[in-house]
Design a protein around this motif. Structure first.
Motif, mmCIF file in Angstrom:
data_model
loop_
_atom_site.group_PDB
_atom_site.id
_atom_site.type_symbol
_atom_site.label_atom_id
_atom_site.label_comp_id
_atom_site.label_asym_id
_atom_site.label_seq_id
_atom_site.Cartn_x
_atom_site.Cartn_y
_atom_site.Cartn_z
ATOM 1 N N ALA A 1 59.370 33.527 2.213
ATOM 2 C CA ALA A 1 58.154 34.784 2.688
ATOM 3 C C ALA A 1 57.503 35.961 1.507
ATOM 4 O O ALA A 1 56.383 36.020 2.453
ATOM 5 N N ARG B 1 50.088 40.188 6.623
ATOM 6 C CA ARG B 1 51.155 39.233 6.877
ATOM 7 C C ARG B 1 51.890 39.898 7.255
ATOM 8 O O ARG B 1 52.171 40.518 7.303
ATOM 9 N N THR C 1 55.373 39.347 9.052
ATOM 10 C CA THR C 1 56.972 38.007 10.288
ATOM 11 C C THR C 1 57.620 38.599 10.782
ATOM 12 O O THR C 1 57.860 39.246 11.653
ATOM 13 N N ASP D 1 55.055 33.419 10.898
ATOM 14 C CA ASP D 1 54.724 34.086 9.839
ATOM 15 C C ASP D 1 52.774 34.188 10.258
ATOM 16 O O ASP D 1 52.858 33.116 10.020
#
Length: 274
Positions: free
Chosen positions: A53, A164, A166, A261
């Motif tokens: 990730a 991004r 998560t 994600d």
């Protein structure tokens, strides 16, 4: 007195009972081995997913899913800044060689050479979602702080979006610092990791994203919740109360992919860094 027939029947029953117990023990051993193997696979898969990730470029889903809510992390405690086992000297030498990829936005590298390795630098990301106040710690990562300040002063982060978010247990971060918004952009130079054994991560810490050892550039992540990571990511500061409140709001909004994600549903565009 038992007859021969009775003794034979008793012996058969005893043998059958012994065979049943052996079969049961064998089945139990097989179940235990299977459970252990499955547990090992799950642990390896979780670690691999977490590391992936933060080391891979995320290109985004072809068709974002409907907006979904994220975790409420506002009640989680912040963690203290990690401490180096041995303090750094008053200054350290830093180097910022050119990376194979060109800069995603015009900027030059910081000057190489000695930089201070003590003290803190305040910084605030003024974003479309709210302010994010940061304290950069030279004692933890002097070369990283020097690069971040250089990029901020050049306006490298201004007008860029945090690409991004998560939200899954084990990794709850907002990642920023890529002018392309795709997860593969950088400043055109790299620099070495500033990590040490025993380094751990948690709510309120600021760290560098990377694509492997010594590939730091401009991308960084802010931890608003959990972060079960190996000690491969340079921690270079902390996030203040205003910043965590902003991050909690963004986290509650969830991410576009609906898988834990994706891009944040609450846009986070860095307007300026002060």
């Amino acid at each position: 007195m038992a007859t021969n027939q009775q003794r034979r029947e008793a012996a058969k029953r005893k043998l059958a009972a012994q065979q049943a117990r052996r079969a049961e023990r064998a089945a139990k051993r097989k179940r235990t081995t299977t459970i252990a193997a499955v547990a090992t696979v799950l642990v390896v898969a979780l670690v691999a997913a977490v590391v992936y990730a933060l080391t891979s470029a995320w290109s985004g889903p072809a068709e974002p899913a409907a907006a979904g809510g994220g975790p409420d992390t506002s009640a989680l405690p912040t963690v203290p800044l990690p401490q180096r086992p041995t303090a750094l000297p008053a200054s350290v030498n830093c180097d910022y060689p050119a990376s194979p990829e060109p800069a995603s936005k015009p900027v030059g590298p910081p000057a190489a050479g000695p930089v201070p390795a003590a003290g803190t630098v305040p910084a605030t990301l003024q974003t479309s979602a709210g302010p994010i106040d940061l304290t950069l710690d030279r004692g933890l990562a002097p070369c990283t702080v020097h690069s971040f300040v250089h990029l901020a002063e050049q306006g490298f982060f201004d007008g860029t979006s945090c690409h991004r978010l998560t939200t899954s247990p084990g990794l709850q971060v907002l990642q920023c610092g890529d002018p392309t918004g795709q997860g593969n952009g950088g400043p055109g130079y790299s620099f070495a990791d500033e990590v040490f054994p025993g380094l751990t991560y948690g709510r309120g810490l600021l760290a560098m994203a990377n694509a492997g050892p010594d590939t730091n550039g401009s991308q960084f992540f802010m931890i608003y919740g959990d972060a079960q990571l190996p000690p491969n990511y340079t921690v270079f500061g902390s996030i203040g109360p205003q910043g965590l409140a902003t991050l909690d709001t963004v986290a509650k909004g969830g991410e576009s992919a609906g898988s834990g994600d994706g891009t944040p549903n609450v846009p986070v565009r860095i307007e300026r860094t002060s």
